[in-house]
Enzyme design. Structure first.
Site, PDB file in Angstrom:
ATOM      1  N   HIS A  27       6.912  -2.245 -14.970  1.00 43.46           N
ATOM      2  CA  HIS A  27       8.192  -2.403 -14.274  1.00 43.46           C
ATOM      3  C   HIS A  27       9.291  -1.661 -15.033  1.00 43.46           C
ATOM      4  O   HIS A  27      10.450  -2.054 -14.995  1.00 43.46           O
ATOM      5  CB  HIS A  27       8.571  -3.894 -14.154  1.00 43.46           C
ATOM      6  CG  HIS A  27       7.654  -4.678 -13.274  1.00 43.46           C
ATOM      7  ND1 HIS A  27       6.399  -5.066 -13.678  1.00 43.46           N
ATOM      8  CD2 HIS A  27       7.799  -5.136 -12.007  1.00 43.46           C
ATOM      9  CE1 HIS A  27       5.814  -5.747 -12.702  1.00 43.46           C
ATOM     10  NE2 HIS A  27       6.640  -5.790 -11.674  1.00 43.46           N
ATOM     11  N   PHE A  40       9.025  -0.959  -7.384  1.00 47.20           N
ATOM     12  CA  PHE A  40       9.289  -0.452  -8.729  1.00 47.20           C
ATOM     13  C   PHE A  40       8.606   0.916  -8.759  1.00 47.20           C
ATOM     14  O   PHE A  40       7.467   1.036  -8.323  1.00 47.20           O
ATOM     15  CB  PHE A  40       8.693  -1.371  -9.805  1.00 47.20           C
ATOM     16  CG  PHE A  40       9.458  -2.643  -9.997  1.00 47.20           C
ATOM     17  CD1 PHE A  40      10.401  -2.772 -11.019  1.00 47.20           C
ATOM     18  CD2 PHE A  40       9.257  -3.719  -9.151  1.00 47.20           C
ATOM     19  CE1 PHE A  40      11.119  -3.947 -11.178  1.00 47.20           C
ATOM     20  CE2 PHE A  40       9.973  -4.898  -9.302  1.00 47.20           C
ATOM     21  CZ  PHE A  40      10.910  -5.025 -10.323  1.00 47.20           C
ATOM     22  N   ASP A  79       7.148   2.467 -10.843  1.00 44.38           N
ATOM     23  CA  ASP A  79       5.844   2.454 -11.507  1.00 44.38           C
ATOM     24  C   ASP A  79       4.721   2.438 -10.464  1.00 44.38           C
ATOM     25  O   ASP A  79       3.621   2.920 -10.710  1.00 44.38           O
ATOM     26  CB  ASP A  79       5.712   1.210 -12.384  1.00 44.38           C
ATOM     27  CG  ASP A  79       6.927   0.962 -13.254  1.00 44.38           C
ATOM     28  OD1 ASP A  79       6.789   0.915 -14.473  1.00 44.38           O
ATOM     29  OD2 ASP A  79       8.042   0.818 -12.697  1.00 44.38           O
ATOM     30  N   ALA A 105       0.866  -1.178   0.000  1.00 48.84           N
ATOM     31  CA  ALA A 105       0.000   0.000   0.000  1.00 48.84           C
ATOM     32  C   ALA A 105       0.905   1.231   0.000  1.00 48.84           C
ATOM     33  O   ALA A 105       1.186   1.804   1.042  1.00 48.84           O
ATOM     34  CB  ALA A 105      -0.906  -0.008   1.229  1.00 48.84           C
ATOM     35  N   GLU A 106       1.354   1.598  -1.193  1.00 45.21           N
ATOM     36  CA  GLU A 106       2.349   2.671  -1.292  1.00 45.21           C
ATOM     37  C   GLU A 106       1.840   3.986  -0.716  1.00 45.21           C
ATOM     38  O   GLU A 106       2.600   4.752  -0.120  1.00 45.21           O
ATOM     39  CB  GLU A 106       2.777   2.872  -2.753  1.00 45.21           C
ATOM     40  CG  GLU A 106       3.619   1.732  -3.334  1.00 45.21           C
ATOM     41  CD  GLU A 106       2.811   0.513  -3.739  1.00 45.21           C
ATOM     42  OE1 GLU A 106       1.563   0.563  -3.690  1.00 45.21           O
ATOM     43  OE2 GLU A 106       3.420  -0.510  -4.108  1.00 45.21           O
ATOM     44  N   PRO A 147      -0.054   5.159  -6.504  1.00 44.41           N
ATOM     45  CA  PRO A 147      -0.996   5.235  -5.377  1.00 44.41           C
ATOM     46  C   PRO A 147      -0.569   6.254  -4.318  1.00 44.41           C
ATOM     47  O   PRO A 147      -1.397   6.694  -3.525  1.00 44.41           O
ATOM     48  CB  PRO A 147      -0.978   3.817  -4.790  1.00 44.41           C
ATOM     49  CG  PRO A 147      -0.455   2.948  -5.864  1.00 44.41           C
ATOM     50  CD  PRO A 147       0.480   3.803  -6.670  1.00 44.41           C
TER      51      PRO A 147
END
Lengths: 348, 341
Positions: B141, B97, B99, B73-74, B103
């Site tokens: 990625h 990553f 990418d 959960a970035e 979030p």
């Protein structure tokens, strides 16, 4: 026979009333200021919700030296902000966007901060504050500090991804934190039933492996009691906890919202559950205060608000060119070259 | 008894060459030793040591209060890092990553980047992780994320191209009181050509300062990250095959942008080519072009040109990705066009 006082002395019981009156008087003063054109931006009332903020904050350790508990309040929890040492005059300065305000006119209303006194103002996407408080209380746990955090948010913020991610993180890390959902049944014009399928937000607690309890948010002593018990548990290593305050938003989302989507009969019914009226009669009934004492409190808080607001009105707005300062701690933000005395893009 | 420093983190002490990845590990390790308020959060960084093993053995050495494995959960853990930063800690967040930083876009742009300006105090935190294409990683990625954040005042963005810079820039980022997005090109992580013996001292590379990788007099190439190496390759070919002298400027820090270094080089060579691996529209080449137009228009003897990835998601198949990415030959062709202009 008197009701139980939950360990509060007469002075403490009257303190609670004082905070309730201060919250309401401050907001009523703001309504006046708004009509006079002094308020910048929106004005958000907490009419009917004052007891939630006051009861909860009163149950925590409030210190001015950075060793007490940490609060994240909301726009409808100004009573908690005041109890944590937020100055009334700063409240008015913030609403008026004065250069003398704690955020120097950069941010609105209750969105201000004092980490020594122990409060962090919210940002408008309120779910974010669950994440922020999770990190603050994580720091208490890893450093072994005897502190906890409490974060207020509305029924609407409970639907955000940030709320979920922040709460899940806190629960997993056993962060010493209490979430307070202010369920006033409306997120702007969206009723709770369109924000969630559960009938009580306490049903969400078990999904994260944490305890949750609902409490009548119009009853200042009930809120105080619930938060005090939760704080005891959280402080002794019990991890994260959730409390739902149940009450009703008796005014629109902000003053610009006539709330015509709400049945007036429902609002009238909730007027009978006014937290100040309820607590006032209780103070008298139990002889925790005399009529004279209560009138004095009402007059004092009214006068405090009047004086603070008058002082704030007289203060200056920030200079426009101040807008370039403080983006970074160390990098200079240039002024637009067109604003220089002899405009030349190569010299910007 | 204190645990011993893991063997693989002693290469610089032993005067052995390190890869860029090892340089990054050393920077993190040394900063955590130097300042106990520095701690790490991220997915799989503890027990596993990180997807690329940047934090291998850190958990054993520093313990789970300073090396925190997070839920996936970035947004949540980046927000928690911000809260911890308010309380005096200095978090270094790994995005597995880059990418997956999206979030966390909300908390980074709305909360973290605005904090100092709002009067909520500085946010001394670093958000770091692998970026870039060429590894057949596909759309999720391989991205470069700098321009998603370049437009946000309050952030710093760092993107090293060598082991030496990576270590010095990361240390400077950790010590900086402002939030830093730190991009590490995964194609450079273990590139043998980038192995070097680093100074055995506590050095930093200051943020906001570009580096002249290669001096030249006829054309300026402004670039960063993995494209530094392709640009140098092209510059050397220009020198030997065309007799054209190309200066290569490595930005190292994208925000704040070292405008002075760019303008100074352009005033010397009078021609500018910007090379970036990120996609074309809204890439940093546009910002650089307007700054040169503002500051050095009279010095230009040709159009400002750019070599970039194409405006597409990063494709998976090798043939597609090679076509998607800017190549040395693209740089060479653009430089030759400018030389002849």
């Amino acid at each position: 026979m008197s009701e139980p006082t939950l360990g509060l002395e007469r002075a403490g019981l009257q303190d609670l009333y004082r905070s309730l009156c201060l919250t309401r008087a401050a907001e009523e003063r703001l309504e006046l200021l708004q009509k006079q054109g002094h308020v910048t931006g929106g004005l958000y009332r907490s009419l009917g919700q004052e007891a939630g903020a006051v009861g909860a904050a009163y149950a925590l350790r409030r210190r001015a030296d950075g060793t007490g508990d940490m609060l994240c309040h909301t726009i409808r929890a100004a009573g908690a902000l005041f109890l944590f040492g937020g100055e009334l005059i700063d409240y008015f300065r913030q609403y008026m966007a004065k250069g003398t305000s704690p955020t120097r006119g950069r941010e609105a209303n209750v969105h201000w901060f004092d980490f020594e006194k122990g409060f962090v103002g919210p940002v408008s996407p309120l779910g974010t504050m669950i994440e922020i408080m999770a990190g603050m209380t994580l720091s208490f746990r890893v450093r072994g500090e005897d502190r906890i955090g409490i974060v207020f948010y509305g029924d609407g913020a409970s639907s955000t991804g940030a709320w979920h991610e922040g709460l899940n993180f806190a629960a997993v890390q056993r962060c010493p934190m209490i979430l307070i959902v202010e369920n006033n049944q409306w997120a702007f014009s969206t009723p709770t039933s369109k924000n969630t399928r559960v009938s009580s937000f306490t049903e969400k607690g078990p999904g994260y492996g944490i305890g949750a309890e609902a409490v009548d948010g119009t009853d200042v002593l009930a809120v105080f009691d619930a938060v005090r018990r939760a704080a005891l548990q959280v402080r002794s290593g019990g991890g994260t906890h959730m409390i739902e305050l149940n009450y009703f938003r008796r005014k629109g989302h902000a003053q610009h919202d006539p709330q015509d989507y709400v049945d007036p009969a429902v609002i009238r019914a909730w007027e009978k559950k006014d937290p100040l009226d309820l607590y006032r009669s209780r103070l008298l009934r139990n002889e925790w205060a005399s009529e004279d004492e209560l009138v004095a409190i009402e007059e004092e808080t009214f006068e405090e608000c009047r004086v603070a607001a008058e002082a704030a009105i007289a203060e200056p707005y920030p200079e426009g060119a101040e807008a370039v300062s403080g983006v970074y701690t160390d990098v200079h933000t240039p002024h637009p070259w067109t604003r220089s005395s002899s405009p030349d893009p190569t010299l910007a | 008894m204190d645990p011993e420093t893991p063997e693989h983190l002693l290469k610089t002490k032993r005067r052995e060459p390190v890869t860029m990845l090892e340089a990054i590990s050393e920077a993190l390790f040394e900063e955590m030793i130097r300042d106990e308020s520095v701690f790490l959060m991220g997915e799989d960084i503890g027990v596993y040591g990180g997807a690329f093993k940047v934090t291998r053995d850190f958990l054993t050495f520093f313990g789970e209060n300073r090396v925190i494995d997070t839920p996936i959960a970035e947004g949540g853990f980046t927000g928690a890092a911000a809260g911890a930063a308010h309380m005096g800690l200095r978090p270094v967040v790994e995005i597995q990553f880059m990418d997956f930083i999206s979030p966390a876009y909300d908390v980074i742009t709305n909360y973290i980047a605005t904090s100092n300006y709002r009067g909520a105090g500085p946010q001394p935190l670093v958000i770091r992780g692998p970026v870039g294409g060429g590894n057949r990683g596909g759309p999720f990625h391989s991205q470069n994320v700098e321009m998603a954040f370049f437009h946000t005042p309050g952030l710093k963005i760092v993107y090293p191209s060598t082991a030496r810079d990576a270590k010095g820039l990361l240390k400077a980022s950790i010590r900086d009181d402002n939030p830093v997005i730190f991009e590490e090109h995964k194609g450079l992580y273990r590139a043998p050509s980038l192995r070097e013996v680093l100074p055995d001292e506590d050095y930093i590379v200051p943020l906001g300062e570009a580096r002249i990788v290669r001096e030249g007099t006829d054309i300026t190439i402004v670039t960063y990250g993995a494209m530094v190496h392709k640009s140098v390759e092209a510059a050397e070919m220009m020198e030997t095959e065309d007799g054209v002298s190309v200066e290569v400027v490595d930005l190292r820090t994208l925000l704040p942008l070292d405008e002075d270094a760019i303008v100074e080089s352009v005033k010397k060579t009078n021609k500018l080519l910007v090379v970036h691996e990120d996609t074309r529209t809204g890439g940093i080449a546009g910002e650089i072009a307007i700054r040169v137009s503002e500051k050095a228009f009279e010095w230009l003897d040709g159009p400002i040109l750019r070599v970039t990835a194409i405006d597409a998601p990063v494709p998976y198949s090798g043939s597609l990705e090679d076509y998607f990415l800017p190549q040395t030959d693209d740089v060479l062709k653009a430089a030759r066009y400018l030389a002849a202009y």
